[in-house]
Scaffold this active site. Structure first.
Site, short mmCIF file in Angstrom:
data_model
loop_
_atom_site.label_atom_id
_atom_site.label_comp_id
_atom_site.label_asym_id
_atom_site.label_seq_id
_atom_site.Cartn_x
_atom_site.Cartn_y
_atom_site.Cartn_z
N SER A 14 -15.74 -42.75 15.37
CA SER A 14 -15.41 -42.01 16.59
C SER A 14 -13.90 -41.87 16.73
CB SER A 14 -15.95 -42.76 17.81
OG SER A 14 -15.33 -42.23 18.97
N HIS A 39 -17.47 -38.44 14.78
CA HIS A 39 -18.09 -38.55 16.10
C HIS A 39 -17.03 -38.23 17.16
CE1 HIS A 39 -21.13 -40.14 18.91
NE2 HIS A 39 -20.12 -40.67 19.58
N ASP A 41 -16.23 -37.93 21.10
CA ASP A 41 -16.65 -38.39 22.43
C ASP A 41 -15.98 -37.56 23.51
OD1 ASP A 41 -18.43 -40.62 21.96
OD2 ASP A 41 -16.70 -41.61 21.05
N MET A 43 -15.62 -36.75 27.37
CA MET A 43 -15.83 -37.40 28.68
C MET A 43 -15.16 -36.59 29.78
SD MET A 43 -15.15 -41.35 27.66
CE MET A 43 -15.78 -42.06 26.13
N HIS A 72 -20.65 -35.79 21.11
CA HIS A 72 -21.36 -36.60 22.11
C HIS A 72 -20.81 -36.23 23.49
CE1 HIS A 72 -22.10 -41.02 23.63
NE2 HIS A 72 -22.86 -40.14 24.26
N MET A 74 -20.53 -36.65 27.13
CA MET A 74 -20.72 -37.55 28.28
C MET A 74 -20.17 -36.81 29.49
SD MET A 74 -19.65 -41.01 26.32
CE MET A 74 -18.84 -40.08 25.04
N MET A 143 -27.39 -45.66 23.41
CA MET A 143 -26.10 -46.30 23.68
C MET A 143 -26.26 -47.82 23.62
SD MET A 143 -23.94 -43.88 24.01
CE MET A 143 -22.55 -44.97 24.37
N ASP A 181 -24.49 -46.31 19.26
CA ASP A 181 -23.08 -46.07 19.59
C ASP A 181 -22.59 -47.11 20.58
OD1 ASP A 181 -20.65 -44.95 20.26
OD2 ASP A 181 -21.48 -43.09 21.10
C1 DX5 Z 1 -18.45 -44.90 24.31
C2 DX5 Z 1 -18.40 -43.89 23.20
C3 DX5 Z 1 -18.40 -44.48 21.84
C4 DX5 Z 1 -17.21 -45.33 21.55
C5 DX5 Z 1 -17.54 -46.27 20.44
O1 DX5 Z 1 -18.58 -44.26 25.52
O2 DX5 Z 1 -19.51 -43.03 23.25
O3 DX5 Z 1 -18.54 -43.50 20.84
O4 DX5 Z 1 -16.11 -44.60 21.18
O5 DX5 Z 1 -16.44 -47.07 20.29
P1 DX5 Z 1 -16.56 -48.59 19.88
O6 DX5 Z 1 -17.11 -48.59 18.48
O7 DX5 Z 1 -15.17 -49.07 19.99
O8 DX5 Z 1 -17.50 -49.24 20.86
ZN ZN Z 2 -20.04 -41.70 21.43
#
Ligand code: DX5
Ligand code: ZN
Length: 225
Positions: A14, A39, A41, A43, A72, A74, A143, A181
């Site tokens: 990620s 990956h 993320d 947000m 992903h 969120m 998750m 994840d």
């Molecule tokens: C959390 C994210 C993950 C995160 C994983 O909200 O969706 O993808 O970046 O990071 P680590 O491996 O540090 O938990």
């Molecule tokens: Zn993620």
């Protein structure tokens, strides 16, 4: 290494834990390490307390690699942004069941855009929310932390959910992939793959490793597939 899972192991670092000032180089680092997916993320500061990046950043890094972009989302109201993420270069789009009032409609909107579709469940969300969409999905993302931040502690209780989902997929004869994840590293990749996951995200552990290729090799070595 025992091989119980018929699906191929895919490692998905990620970029949440990358150095954002040199994101293109960090994506190259993921590619050169021998990983399978990038990956990404996304947000929004509403569904989760943190804000990261949107389609323009995905579009910018799309120029640096041909790797599969595992996006992903969120975010609340993901239906408003699906087309923008596909245009920016997403290959897989995963939405959160908790963020979708009309999950079935959104799943089909993603499929119609011609990319792979995933649905993600927070640690406290039961598998039953998938009952009427599982047949339509390419991937389910379970998750293993509460979403919002990198570097959180892995929630071991989710392993039971991975096992139950793997069994349900197996019983139905689907080829749905299970992604996990949050808090995953070389120490617990064995547990999540043994439970049935085959797509493995790692953020902080990947970027903390000085030898990125060594980290990816070790992840493959410790996986149960
Ligand atoms: C959390 C994210 C993950 C995160 C994983 O909200 O969706 O993808 O970046 O990071 P680590 O491996 O540090 O938990
Ligand atoms: Zn993620």
């Amino acid at each position: 290494m025992k091989r119980e899972n018929e699906l191929k192991l895919k490692l998905a670092p990620s970029i949440l834990s990358a150095d954002f000032s040199r994101l293109g180089d960090e994506v190259k680092r993921i590619e050169n390490a021998g990983a399978d997916y990038v990956h990404i993320d996304v947000m929004d500061g509403h569904f989760v307390p943190n804000i990261t990046f949107g389609p323009p950043v995905v579009k910018a890094i799309r120029k640096t690699t041909d790797m599969i972009f595992d996006v992903h989302l969120m975010i609340k109201k993901p239906e408003q942004y699906l087309e923008a993420f596909v245009d920016a270069g997403a290959d897989i789009i995963t939405v959160h069941s908790e963020a979708c009032t009309h999950l079935h409609r959104i799943v089909h909107q993603i499929k119609e855009l011609g990319v792979k579709v995933g649905v993600s469940l927070n640690p406290a969300t039961p598998l039953e929310v998938l009952d009427y969409v599982l047949a339509d999905l390419d991937m389910v993302l379970l998750m293993t932390v509460n979403p919002g931040f990198g570097g959180q502690k892995y929630i071991k209780a989710v392993e039971k959910k991975i096992r139950l989902l793997k069994q349900a997929i197996h019983d139905s004869g689907y080829a749905t992939e299970i992604e996990v994840d949050g808090g995953i590293d070389t120490n617990n990749i064995g547990d999540v793959t043994k439970a049935g996951a085959n797509v493995i995200v790692s953020g902080s552990a990947f970027f903390a490793a000085e030898d990125s290729r060594g980290f990816i090799d070790k992840m493959r070595e410790n996986a149960y597939i």
